[in-house]
Motif scaffolding. Structure first.
Motif: not given
Length: 272
Positions: A24-49
């Motif tokens: 269920i998490a695998m199927l509906i997860g992307p709708f809640f967190v639509p971030n691109d899993p491949l998109e890099m942003s060095m200004s946001q690296r190693l951020q806390s939850p």
């Protein structure tokens, strides 16, 4: 088969529940967190939850949660392909070898004995390493080492069934070999196949992740769980959560598959 039957065993119920939650998490997860899993942003690296990044970000600023969800799709998809391919090879081989016997059985079983003489993981590493580091070769390598277990189990079941009265009666009535195998013998091996397949799914996922961790399977930036573990190794002391999340995901999937397999084995035990 009813829900009451499925959930009468506590371990089986727990295993199904964990597995269902992951799916269920695998199927509906992307709708809640639509971030691109491949998109890099060095200004946001190693951020806390945070609200935007529920599990934080990795060393390239990529969303860990999105990569876990996408990695689940890849890992589950690869495991499903391997499992179906192993079943499509091993079950027919076991049925033919057990029922026909003779030279056919001798040829198939010598091949099976040769492959089963080596540990699954070691042989899979050798084959995948020889073919080259990519996911297609990982699938081939695991299928080669996994179909033999199904062939042996199915053959054993067929040997125990083929001399029973109902099979002998079918032969005397002129039923063809294919009809006897499909109609009379296959239903008797389904329960054993279901048990072995449920246990094997966790093992296959573990092998896929292990090969990717060793650098033989998924290659960066593919968000596969084993590859995520491998990428996070240099940051284990400074940010251990990078390895903790994919490690927990692998552990939960393998645990749920083992609980389901053990529960099915208990439920199908005709001696109870």
């Amino acid at each position: 088969m009813t829900l009451k039957w499925l959930f009468r065993d506590r371990m089986l119920a727990i295993g199904i529940s964990i597995f269902a939650l992951i799916v269920i998490a695998m199927l509906i997860g992307p709708f809640f967190v639509p971030n691109d899993p491949l998109e890099m942003s060095m200004s946001q690296r190693l951020q806390s939850p945070s609200f935007e990044y529920p599990l934080g970000t990795d060393f390239f600023g990529r969303c860990i949660f999105s990569r876990l969800i996408e990695g689940a799709k890849i890992t589950f998809g690869l495991a499903a392909i391997v499992l179906v391919a192993a079943l499509c090879i091993g079950v027919p081989v076991g049925l033919l070898s057990g029922y026909i016997g003779g030279r056919v059985d001798a040829i198939f079983m010598r091949l099976v004995d040769g492959l089963i003489a080596f540990p699954d993981f070691i042989l899979a590493i050798a084959i995948a390493g020889f073919l080259g580091p990519n996911l297609t070769n990982v699938i081939i390598a695991i299928v080669v080492v996994k179909w033999v277990s199904y062939a042996r189990v199915v053959r054993s079941c067929v040997l125990a069934e083929k001399e029973k009265d109902y099979v002998v009666a079918a032969r005397l009535n002129g039923s063809s070999t294919s009809k006897i195998i499909v109609k009379h013998l296959t239903p008797h091996v389904i329960s054993q196949i279901a048990i072995l397949a449920s246990l094997d799914l966790g093992k296959i996922i573990l092998i896929i992740s292990s090969l990717s961790y060793l650098g033989i399977g998924a290659q960066p930036p593919t968000p596969e769980w084993g590859a995520m573990l491998n990428d996070a190794r240099p940051y284990f002391q400074t940010m251990p959560s990078l390895m903790l999340y994919p490690g927990l995901a692998i552990m939960l999937v393998v645990l749920s598959c083992n609980l389901i397999g053990d529960g099915l084995r208990e439920s199908f035990d005709i001696k109870k």
